[in-house]
Design a protein around this motif. Sequence first.
Motif, mmCIF file in Angstrom:
data_model
loop_
_atom_site.group_PDB
_atom_site.id
_atom_site.type_symbol
_atom_site.label_atom_id
_atom_site.label_comp_id
_atom_site.label_asym_id
_atom_site.label_seq_id
_atom_site.Cartn_x
_atom_site.Cartn_y
_atom_site.Cartn_z
ATOM 1 N N TYR B 92 0.828 -1.199 0.000
ATOM 2 C CA TYR B 92 0.000 0.000 0.000
ATOM 3 C C TYR B 92 0.872 1.264 0.000
ATOM 4 N N TYR B 94 3.908 1.565 -1.100
ATOM 5 C CA TYR B 94 4.573 1.737 -2.390
ATOM 6 C C TYR B 94 3.625 2.347 -3.419
ATOM 7 N N LEU B 95 2.400 1.847 -3.433
ATOM 8 C CA LEU B 95 1.439 2.377 -4.405
ATOM 9 C C LEU B 95 1.128 3.849 -4.115
ATOM 10 N N ILE B 113 -6.035 3.427 -6.047
ATOM 11 C CA ILE B 113 -5.309 2.259 -5.533
ATOM 12 C C ILE B 113 -6.262 1.071 -5.431
ATOM 13 N N VAL B 141 2.071 -6.551 -8.321
ATOM 14 C CA VAL B 141 2.206 -5.250 -7.657
ATOM 15 C C VAL B 141 2.870 -4.267 -8.618
ATOM 16 N N ALA B 144 0.350 -3.186 -11.093
ATOM 17 C CA ALA B 144 -0.584 -2.253 -10.459
ATOM 18 C C ALA B 144 0.033 -0.864 -10.369
ATOM 19 N N SER B 145 1.334 -0.829 -10.037
ATOM 20 C CA SER B 145 1.979 0.471 -9.854
ATOM 21 C C SER B 145 2.121 1.235 -11.171
ATOM 22 N N LEU B 148 -1.487 2.733 -12.208
ATOM 23 C CA LEU B 148 -2.103 3.659 -11.269
ATOM 24 C C LEU B 148 -2.504 4.987 -11.907
#
Lengths: 234, 309
Positions: B92, B94-95, B113, B141, B144-145, B148
């Motif tokens: 969380y 990191y995002l 997020i 992950v 996801a990043s 974003l």
Amino acid sequence: MQRIFPICLKDLKDYFYSPIAYIIISIFILISGWFFFSTFFILNQASLRDFFELLPITMSFIVPAITMRSFSEEFSIGSYEILATFPVKLNDIIFGKFLALCCFIFFMLLPTLFFPISISFIGNLDWGPVICGYIGAFLLGISYASIGLFASSLTKNQINAFIIGSLICILLSLMDKLLLFMPESVVTFFNYLSSNFHFQNFSKGLFDIRDVIYFFSIIFIFLYATNISLSYRK
Amino acid sequence: MIEVKDLTKYYNKFLALDKISFKVSRGEIVGLLGPNGAGKTTTLRLLTGYLKPTSGSIKVKKYNIIDDYLKIKAIMGYLPESVPIYKNLMVYEYLSYVGAIRGIDKKNLLSKIKSVANRCQIKDILEKDIGDLSKGLLQRVGLASVLLHDPEVLILDEPTTGLDPNQILEIRDLIKEIGKKKTVILSSHILSEVEATCSRVIIINKGKIVADGTPSELKEKYLGKTIINLSLKKANFDQVKNCFQGIEEIIAINLIEEKDDTLDIELTLKNDIREKIYNIIKQRDWIILEFSKKKTSLEKIFKEITTEN
């Protein structure tokens, strides 16, 4: 400009989530405390002279130990590639990391306030030189941090970054002591380059704008050098 | 969308890329394919602005990579090979760090997020340390990043290396899903992967583009021939041979096996004339047991054009 803060915050989190930060701060307090209290009662004077006297040398080892990770670790795990492809300028990255180091130096010096506070209970402490000395100590710390940051931007090996950073810091710290047999004019010139010379003015309670300018020049030069070294990687 | 012209990159004296040019339009999933050291990663790093080209130009939309690099980086998402992200942070954290550095304001950050976490199926691990994640989760992950900030162009360097077969399938599906709306460029040295995910393939070898097209285009261009497997009952080889002799599209008839009254043969054709062949067989009283077009893989093309010289 606002992109600096996420970088700074992330670095600070990174420092304080790992035990290394606490180990380094403890070592710093132990060394400076030991040197300070071992002579304190012999001299029988309520001042922080001895603490400040040794600070340039202690910081030459302690500060590069913190800064060695800044870029080297990003290079070695490869996260620098992600950092460099964010929509931020190179200078924002450098300032963000530098700001995080400034905060770290602040947190590192904070516990040492225990020394003057405890002295003020047993003797008559003049707070003027103490406050002035702490301003100098912070400036010294952050200028060494800029040196360490530069060293760290040169290599992906943290040990090498530490050694390079330490060497430059020690050279600046000891420069005025290495000049015993030099002619007068050379001594004045090299004195001006020595960080110890400028820092000792602060510790005596002399607040001179020239000393402030000296430390800011060091910071500017090494942050600029960091920029060049990072641009060269492209 | 992306226009690359005469891109050249030297590392000191080593020529990594030699005047490559290509265009990618919106909504394409392009696979950069090549053996190790061919220049795939260098190409991607140049596209993202991580490296500066020695010469040549890169344009993304109307922007030039040298003058408007901040604008290009803002609409791009780049995931390097092996997802190098900070081990000390939680997923969380990191995002949110990536969101903040990308300039997403705090009000929208949480909902963004949540939505990427849903898409990449990492909802349950948001509060885990990144250092504790498995390779597959780490890859998600990472994806996801880069999703974003809703990038228009996604650049992924070998997105499935080091994953187990199930994870590879999952990541591929995710990339395909993303590719419906966005332009994706990915690199790989695994052929089946490019064939499965990409609408277009660019093959690079020794810093040069050696082939460019859709997988089926490449197959036609480089193999050109159609090979058909036939298995017939109640037929013998001589009969069959006589029957097909007149057709000029047939290059060769090979006998694979003749057992009892079944016959396995392989026909090599200049082009796909399966209909014609079927009609000929229909006139006889042979029974068709198998009649199939042999699938030619990109693998063959790849081998052919990257092992020359």
